[in-house]
Design an enzyme around this catalytic site. Structure first.
Site, short mmCIF file in Angstrom:
data_model
loop_
_atom_site.label_atom_id
_atom_site.label_comp_id
_atom_site.label_asym_id
_atom_site.label_seq_id
_atom_site.Cartn_x
_atom_site.Cartn_y
_atom_site.Cartn_z
N HIS B 257 0.19 -7.90 -4.18
CA HIS B 257 -0.06 -7.30 -2.86
C HIS B 257 -0.36 -5.80 -3.01
CE1 HIS B 257 0.57 -7.05 1.59
NE2 HIS B 257 0.88 -5.80 1.28
N GLU B 258 0.51 -5.08 -3.71
CA GLU B 258 0.30 -3.63 -3.87
C GLU B 258 -0.95 -3.34 -4.71
OE1 GLU B 258 1.82 -1.99 -1.83
OE2 GLU B 258 3.47 -3.38 -1.39
N HIS B 261 -3.89 -3.19 -2.43
CA HIS B 261 -4.02 -1.86 -1.81
C HIS B 261 -4.56 -0.85 -2.83
CE1 HIS B 261 -2.18 -2.79 2.00
NE2 HIS B 261 -1.03 -3.17 1.46
N GLU B 287 -4.86 -3.78 4.66
CA GLU B 287 -4.01 -4.97 4.51
C GLU B 287 -4.84 -6.17 4.04
OE1 GLU B 287 -0.86 -4.79 4.60
OE2 GLU B 287 -0.10 -6.82 4.91
#
EC number: 3.4.17.19
Lengths: 490, 490
Positions: B257-258, B261, B287
């Site tokens: 997830h990170e 980003h 997101e």
């Protein structure tokens, strides 16, 4: 009230300066390689903000409006220090400050290349420019009855003047040169510690050493860098070290050195946080705090006994404690200041002090610097410089415009020995404590007599009060003479 | 030129803001505990500098003086974005901004205590104050023909309006609620992964995952924190994760997830660095970049096959690849948004969006919030909230004044599915590549279609261009329906 407004302004500026300090630490310790470009912009942007705040005309208005009669000692010290900085800043023309920033920024690269190529001539035009600019700065900033060098020295060792500094450093030269020659002529060679020492073991001992010398781990951390340093103050004081598997003393004693700086910062007066009176007294006093832990205490026979035990436990070294003590204190003539032992170190510094003073005074031409360096080195060290990378080009300081910084290293050693003499008298069973790895009484003494005072007293006043009289080089000479006469049987 | 002067000013402000970002990272990842107090002062001091620069009257003068005709697309986008921010800032009364800062600063502590005590009434007065202040802010800042909620939404999702947002999020609710009910009624329970998974193994796989998903390690680093986040841009983008030995998917998928980003930030247009047009398009787009890697790709059957191999190699797990795929995608109803699976997650968000919109519009009283929450939860999740700590008090957002933030989470999921539909069509053998742990074609597609555009286009324009038409929730519904119908045999 004008004083409160002034201090609120100063504190906020100091917070921004602290932020810059964190970015500086980050850059050396954890920043990814590709972050360098944006980091330079961040540092520049913060620098511009700090500069604007320090030269904000309101500071002058506040200073003029303050009624000193109502202030306590800390506040009066702040007023004195802020007024002095303000005056120096007022005296510094903006275009000169910019020219220095540009020249020293370029200078670093030029110097690094010249050193890599052992090519003095490649560095001379840049150094000439920097020396000229620093002379202009000194002319602009020097206060009533100061010499040019005084004005530069003030940036690092406020309260100290060239004349007494020259007297005290000069008084070291002959005895040290004599001690060096006696050791060289003794015919005795101490053993060195040979082998490979894994990083985990070195770091485990380094961490323990930090705690032993009073480092507060809840207000700090330790990381690995290329050139160790300490940064931050009070609740966030970070130390750094490095590991060379063949040279464990490099990691261990540079840790103790940085812990000396750190414990000073952690012990500054909280009530004066983020104000000049709450910060360290001078670079010399700062260096004294690292040196007294590193040398007078850390390299003492008693403490080496404790460290010997840790080295046996961790690495199973096969060397008795007395031989280990000798290995820690091994004396070896060399060309490089940063690798010098306790005997040679100050000879390196005094020489730089004399040379840079002559450059700033105009008594020595930059073109003649290398010759002067080599001649002086031969006289004081009995060796001839053949590679300028190991001679006049070795240090970064002059390329960065840091004239007036070198002498604070030796002043730190002189202060350290003077403080050590007093604290040894105050803690009668010091050796027994050190042999147990217990430095609590020492650290407490330093806290009481140095750390907690911040800059409420000037550095000379602080030292005079701590040692109960005028500071001289005698304790340092006596300490070195006793220690190395014993080790070398001379 | 006015534009150049404006941009130089904006870039320097952004550098200071980046410095603040580094301090924020430092605080969560490496700062010693006792550093908190001085860090708060540093953050406050930088915030004051940034605020003063953003509201500097010269910005208005520059904006008025710029001749738009001479500007290229990037510069015109900058002008549009800077002008919009300037207008919003001009419309924000200084004392209101201060009141919000004070209320939300206090609000965090009040909320944390109320949640710990499961005591809604302890939080109500604070929340009432914050809602009133945010309503005042919305009134002050809303532009021509905007609703109050539009004005707040603009801080997170510029270019998006409440009405189309409501339409697109609202269209998710019935199909998701239906899917949730069908899964619950299927009678099938997927296996879960049980055992203890050591931190070294988890971190080794997490590091490999970061590289696999295109993270540039020369422009970043990974550290451990309590709540994972990503910070920084371009050459210095840092990711964080956490390790729970019983729940390896927490570490692994929060890393992916990170990384989503981070890869976005690393891929933004360098030519527009430190300008609004060079930064991310919106929170929803941000997101979407984390979610498409985490869910559509990372939780796909093909990629789970690759990860299964790593888990077997590292931990010797005794589970076949298909069962492992089920364990990764285990669906479980629960009260907590941050722990929700792909099926339940957006139901949590839509509910918050509806409730906070009603609060800001004045259609729902803060006193009635808990009742409205519990009623809605029972309707959408088929479960009754008994502990407000697991209900209305669970999220930090409202106590921080973050009204308008929640919907960007679901918008991100909608965008992710729409982008995934397009990139799957553009990369025909995607599953074969994912099965090999190869995401390079995907990351390149996202770079081309999203990352490199920064904010030159508005978020809605960017998404429309990337997916070749209007974005709807249909791809997300179709994706979830296909995936979970298959997994649960419904």
């Amino acid at each position: 009230m004008a004083y409160d407004a002034l201090i609120a302004h100063v504190k906020q500026t100091e917070s921004i300066s602290q932020a810059q300090g964190i970015l500086g630490w980050d850059q050396e310790a954890v920043m990814p390689p590709r972050g360098a470009e944006q980091r330079a912009e961040q540092m520049g942007a913060l620098e511009a903000v700090i500069h604007a705040r320090r030269t904000d005309p309101r500071v002058g208005d506040w200073l003029a409006a303050i009624d000193e009669g109502t202030l306590d000692d800390g506040a009066r010290a702040n007023l004195r220090l802020i007024r002095r900085d303000w005056q120096r800043n007022q005296n510094m023309p903006g275009d000169l400050a910019e020219a220095i920033a540009r020249a020293t920024s370029r200078g670093h690269g030029v110097w690094a290349q010249a050193r890599a190529a052992s090519d003095v001539s490649a560095f001379l035009p840049t150094l000439t420019e920097i020396v000229n600019l620093k002379r202009q700065q000194a002319d602009a900033q020097c206060l009533d009855r100061e010499s040019r060098y005084d004005a530069l020295l003030d940036g690092f060792e406020p309260g100290m003047k060239t004349e007494p500094l020259d007297a005290i450093l000069g008084s070291l030269r002959a005895p040290l040169s004599d001690l060096r020659a006696r050791i060289a002529g003794s015919g005795r060679q101490l053993a060195t510690l040979e082998g490979q020492f894994g990083p985990d073991g070195q770091m485990a001992i380094a961490r323990e050493l930090a705690g032993v010398f009073g480092y507060d781990w809840t207000a700090g951390r330790m990381d690995l860098v290329t050139h160790p340093f300490c940064s931050g103050t009070l609740g966030d004081v970070r130390i750094t070290t490095r590991v060379d598997e063949a040279r464990p003393f490099d990691c261990l004693y540079s840790t103790v050195h940085e812990v000396g700086h750190a414990v000073y910062e952690q012990g500054l007066p909280v009530a004066l946080e983020r104000t000049p009176a709450g910060s360290h007294a001078s670079m010399g006093v700062h260096e004294s705090q690292s040196r007294v832990l590193e040398n007078q205490l850390g390299r003492s026979r008693a403490f080496c006994g404790w460290l010997h035990g840790r080295m046996v436990d961790t690495f199973g070294i096969d060397m008795d404690a007395e031989t280990f003590y000798g290995a820690v204190n091994y004396v070896s003539p060399g060309f490089i200041r940063t690798e010098a032992d306790e005997v040679h170190y100050n000879l390196h510094v005094i020489m730089r002090f004399d040379l840079e003073r002559a450059l700033i005074a105009g008594d020595l031409d930059v073109a003649d610097l290398e010759g002067a360096w080599n001649e002086r080195f031969a006289a004081d060290f009995g060796q001839h410089v053949t590679d300028p990378a190991q001679g006049v080009l070795q240090d970064v300081h002059w390329s960065a415009g840091l004239f007036g910084y070198f002498p604070t290293y030796s002043l730190g050693n002189i202060y350290a020995a003077a403080l050590h003499e007093k604290l040894a008298a105050a803690v009668p069973d010091l050796d027994a404590q050190l042999a147990q790895g217990d430095t609590s009484a020492v650290v407490q003494w330093l806290g009481q007599n140095v750390h907690r005072h911040g800059s409420v007293l000037s550095a000379p006043e602080l030292m005079q009060q701590a040692v109960g009289g005028a500071v001289t080089s005698a304790p340092l000479v006596a300490y070195l003479d006793a220690k190395f006469s014993d080790l070398y049987g001379i």
